[in-house]
Design an enzyme around this catalytic site. Structure first.
Site, short mmCIF file in Angstrom:
data_model
loop_
_atom_site.label_atom_id
_atom_site.label_comp_id
_atom_site.label_asym_id
_atom_site.label_seq_id
_atom_site.Cartn_x
_atom_site.Cartn_y
_atom_site.Cartn_z
N LYS A 1 0.86 -1.19 0.00
CA LYS A 1 0.00 0.00 0.00
C LYS A 1 0.89 1.24 0.00
CE LYS A 1 -3.85 1.94 2.74
NZ LYS A 1 -4.61 1.79 4.01
N SER B 1 -9.65 -0.41 7.38
CA SER B 1 -9.07 -0.23 6.05
C SER B 1 -8.39 -1.45 5.45
CB SER B 1 -8.08 0.93 6.05
OG SER B 1 -8.77 2.16 5.98
N SER C 1 -9.55 1.91 3.18
CA SER C 1 -8.69 2.64 2.28
C SER C 1 -7.70 1.77 1.51
CB SER C 1 -7.91 3.70 3.07
OG SER C 1 -7.03 3.07 3.99
#
Lengths: 476, 480
Positions: free
Chosen positions: A70, A169, A145
């Site tokens: 990420k 997330s 996210s």
């Protein structure tokens, strides 16, 4: 079966049997990326050349296998944007602890995945660059996210990925993309190098195709880090050792507060079926109460935004990242932040600044801390009676792109079932437990005690191995 | 003292002391002063995204040490907080400091005033990180930022509002500085900024219980400026009250060139620092054993040393205070005594000649290692046994100081041995008397003060080497 469809354990056994090489796996993954990422848009940056270079001399338990990261975890020499304009051209001169540990274990970096700007959001629609699409339905969001990581895993654009979880997330996008996502206990994994959203809630964890892969990654990234004072000096077990053990007599708590009015009927049915399935495997369902659940979302948005307002202060145009011109210092600050941050980030900075202001501190942040303690105690009480707690991960399956962007509160409610876990600092895993009639994945959340990732991995693995949800792949 | 007998001044000091740790408070970077800009930095102290602070144990030890030296209560549980504000020299946009739970609380420090010893309360001592430094140079429209100092550990020592005059304030500062230097936690250099002082000052009518409106003074980087700024501010406030004006709560900067304080910001413009507990650091829990270990490691403190010098060496309080003002000086003195030097004689030589010579060079005793206590002791012995006179000794001492040579060698090289035998001295005396018949007559007529004149003449002729006692004796004999 194509090599890109494999998880880590699957690829490792083929390599061991000499039926495939790490290089062939990498080739397959990059071919897949070329074929589908134009539509899925999981990656912010691709590092193909680097990935092959890393794979060349790789040694270690996952030598040469591509694990996507990420884009809010710093990678030395590789652009790290947080999907924000303000860090669009930021290349860290240092490595985060998780990537250092992964690279030491032989992992190869295929690229950095998209997220909601600074991990603030539940859909990747807050990315300053583009929205990632759900591989199961390209008109829908992948969750967030860590939507880029979840979509990359689901679409076969990597074997596994890392996400970060502040209020859900990792788990919510894993649930919406039909993959496995584990948020470890706060303090289990070092946060050094993770660009902070809310320091007391953030935790890095794996997003994978199988529970076993999650355990493999946990073995690599867990453990105390001298660079992160909040990482716990607690011994790390071999998380794969519990896999395959039966769950007879395992007490599974069912909190009534998590099965509420307005919840998607298909989600509720799948989760209830999953609990029944666990019972068939020998688990014992026990009703538990988590009475402070209704306050969790509000509490989270006080505490998380307060910390965020301070954490994001450093992006001021002085030292790195985007800088707007101004006629004086104040104007430079204001223009940099006004133009560098997106709307949701600004909204949260304002909320948090307000909550910490003198005269309001006690009423908001102070009270928020007390509520957090009550939520923590709810779980402590429940865990006196049960070993794990099972709930839905998300109240709905993946929603349409644009469906909730006009109403931030509706968006915030996507994390209604995941947020309390961060406030309590305990571990939880989301695993696939079914599909809607429209073919959208549904996730089951299994919550564990402090530093007891083993029990939730064991339960998740038992469920996974006796169902075939995890074998489903989206048609792309 | 206040500018006007009708009013009383109330002063509290906030002193920032830079801790003498080798590395910064939250990372491993060096704290050395004077390196090229931004060469002592890393992702942590430059506030790079994702970096995290890790507390330097030595900084905690030093803060506890300071607390113990000032009889503070040491908190077994304390924590850091974030103080949020924007400034280019503050890379994270917040300073990591301590707020509601400081490491030390409720101590005291005794100072000397004209009315005797006065106990000044210490409200708290807390740890924090320093900011960097903005540099305004070059032609461009920009300022530059040097982050070498960012993250250097500081300790803020806050006094109770117990000080009543600028003199008391500067005496407090001196005492505090001495203690910090004694225990080795801060070098106390005000010019380089390793010791900084802010003052809260207010004036109230004598007898009034509640405090006047306080003004915070900043930018006083020497003891003299602390006194001057406070004096100016007290006069200003007193006059304002006399004129019926309201004192505004504000922060004022001392302008040393103009000799005035100038308003920097009022209370309305004050920052809202939005303090909250630092989530990146776990609370500090201090083991009692550790506190005891640190307590055991404390050296004898200045107050204790002064008392002991008075008792053990029968020194006057003045001497003891002066000798104890710097630990190395006190140690130098004690070494001399240990080697057999008479305490009062040693003290006199140290306070007189040694201090004079050091001050001329602007040095402290540690910076003059060639001058050793043994040399003074030897010289004192030579005075006592009559080899040299006290007067000659001054010349000898200065030579020893400059060359590092022993007294004996100096005396030999310069031919400074005292003329202490009547056989050598008598001819000189005879010659002087012969050359000054008028004075001899006047002396004999009863003007006995002239003895001094004859002594002077002989001393000049012998370059000061004549033994004074013998000279007096011989002179009186010859003149009678």
């Amino acid at each position: 079966m194509e090599l890109y469809e494999l998880g880590l354990a699957g690829a490792l056994s083929l390599i061991k049997e000499k039926k495939a090489s790490a290089r062939e796996v990498l080739d397959s993954v990059f071919t897949r990326i070329r074929n589908v990422d134009g539509r899925v848009k999981a990656y912010v940056s691709l590092t193909e050349e680097l990935a092959y270079k890393m794979a060349e001399n790789a040694a270690g338990p996952i030598a040469g296998l591509p694990v996507a990261i990420k884009d809010n975890m710093c990678t030395k020499g590789v652009r790290t944007t947080c999907s924000s304009k303000i860090l669009e051209n930021f290349t860290p001169p240092y490595e985060s602890t998780v990537t250092e540990r992964l690279f030491k274990a032989g992992c190869s970096l295929p690229g950095k995945t998209n997220l909601d700007e600074f991990a603030m959001g539940s859909s990747t629609e807050n990315s300053a660059f583009f929205t990632t699409k759900n591989p199961w339905d390209l008109e829908r969001i992948p969750g967030g996210s860590s939507g880029g990581s979840a979509a990359a895993v689901a679409a076969g654009e990597c074997l596994a990925a890392l996400g970060s979880d502040t209020g859900g997330s990792i788990r919510q996008p894993a649930s919406l993309c039909g993959v496995v996502g584990l948020k470890p206990t706060y303090g289990r994994v070092s946060r050094y190098g993770l660009v902070a959203f809310a320091s007391s809630l953030d935790q890095i964890g794996p997003i994978t195709k199988t529970v076993e892969d999650a355990a493999i990654i946990m073995n690599i990234i867990s453990g105390h880090d001298p660079l992160d004072s909040t990482s716990a000096p607690i011994p790390v077990p071999d998380f794969t050792a519990v896999l395959g053990k039966d769950i007879k007599g395992l007490k599974v708590g069912i909190p009534k507060e998590y099965f509420v009015e307005g919840m998607d009927k298909e989600v509720e049915k799948s989760v209830r079926d999953a609990i029944a399935h666990l019972e068939n495997l020998g688990a014992v369902p026990v009703e538990v109460g988590l009475p402070h659940t209704p306050y969790a979302v509000a509490d989270y948005y006080i505490l998380a935004t307060s910390e965020a307002s301070s954490n994001l202060a450093r992006f001021d145009g002085v030292k790195y990242g985007f800088r707007a011109e101004g006629k004086d210092l104040m104007e430079m600050y204001m223009e940099t932040k006004a133009r560098g941050f997106g709307a949701e980030v600004k909204r949260r900075i304002m909320l948090g600044t307000y909550a910490l202001s003198s005269g309001y501190y006690e009423a908001y942040y102070g009270k928020g801390q007390k509520v957090r303690t009550l939520i923590k105690r709810d779980f402590e009480e429940a865990f006196k009676k049960v070993d794990v707690i099972a709930t839905p991960t998300s109240p709905t399956p993946a929603f349409k792109i644009g469906e909730k962007t006009a109403d931030p509160l509706q968006m915030y409610l996507s994390d209604i079932f995941t947020i309390s876990i961060n406030l309590a600092g305990i571990p939880a895993i989301s695993i696939p437990c079914g599909f809607t009639s429209g073919g959208l994945p549904i996730g089951l959340q299994i919550i564990g005690k402090h530093f007891d990732e083993e029990t939730i991995l064991k339960a998740a693995h038992a469920y996974e191995q006796s169902t075939n949800w995890h074998t489903m792949r989206p048609a792309l | 003292m206040s500018a006007n007998g009708k009013y009383e001044t109330v002063i509290g000091l906030e002193v920032h002391a830079q801790l003498l740790t080798d590395s910064k408070i939250f990372c491993g970077c060096s704290t050395k002063f004077g390196a090229d800009p931004n060469t002592q930095t890393c992702p942590v102290c430059t506030g790079m995204p994702g970096s995290l602070p890790v507390l330097n144990r030595k900084a905690v030890e030093f803060a506890i040490k300071t607390g113990l030296a000032m009889d503070c209560e040491i908190s077994l549980f304390s924590r850091f907080a974030r103080k949020n504000y924007f400034y280019p020299d503050l890379p994270k946009g917040y300073q990591i400091s301590q707020y509601e739970l400081p490491i030390c609380e409720r101590g005291h420090l005794d100072i000397k005033t004209s009315e005797g010893t006065k106990r000044i309360g210490i409200t708290r001592i807390h740890m924090e990180e320093d900011a960097g430094k903005n540099i305004h140079e070059g032609a461009g429209p920009y300022s530059l930022v040097d982050l070498n100092r960012a993250g250097v550990p500081l300790m803020e020592i806050v006094s109770d509002p117990d000080l009543r005059s600028p003199e008391e304030a500067s005496e407090y500062m001196r005492r505090l500085r001495t203690i910090l230097r004694y225990i080795g936690v801060c070098d106390g250099n005000m010019e380089q900024g390793s010791l900084r002082c802010d003052a809260n000052v207010s004036v109230r009518p004598r007898g009034q219980r509640e405090l006047g409106v306080k003004v915070e003074l900043k930018n006083m980087n020497s003891f003299r400026f602390v006194e001057k700024a406070l004096e100016y501010e007290i006069t200003r406030q007193t006059k304002a009250i006399e004129d019926g004006e309201k004192i505004i709560q504000e922060t004022r900067l001392w302008d040393s060139a103009a000799g005035v304080t100038l308003s920097m910001r009022t209370k309305e413009e004050a920052h809202d620092y939005r303090y909250f507990p630092e989530p990146d650091l776990v609370p500090i829990s201090v083991e009692k054993n550790w506190i005891e270990e640190i307590r055991k490691g404390l050296p004898e403190l200045p107050g204790q040393k002064i008392e002991r010098f008075i008792k053990e060496y029968q020194l006057p309080e003045y001497d003891s205070e002066l000798l104890a003002s710097e630990k190395p000086l006190a140690e130098w003195f004690e070494e001399a005594v240990k080697l057999g030097g008479n305490p009062k004689a040693a003290s006199n030589w140290i306070m007189g000649e040694l201090m004079r010579l050091l001050n001329e060079e602007g040095l402290s005793i540690e910076e003059k290692p060639a001058v050793k206590p043994a040399m003074l002791v030897e010289m004192i012995g030579l005075i006592e046994n009559g080899t040299i006179s006290g007067k000659i000794a001054k010349t000898v001492f200065e030579e020893m100081y400059k060359t590092g040579k022993q007294a004996k060698i100096v005396i030999e090289e310069k031919g400074l041995v005292q003329i202490a035998d009547a056989g050598s001295l008598a001819p000189v005396i005879d010659e002087i008397l012969a050359r000054n018949p008028k004075e001899v007559e006047r002396y004999k007529a009863g003007d006995e003060k002239l003895i001094g004149f004859f002594v002077g003449q002989v001393m000049r002729a012998t370059k000061g080497k004549a033994n004074p006692a013998l000279l007096n004796e011989l002179l009186k004999k010859k003149l009678s």
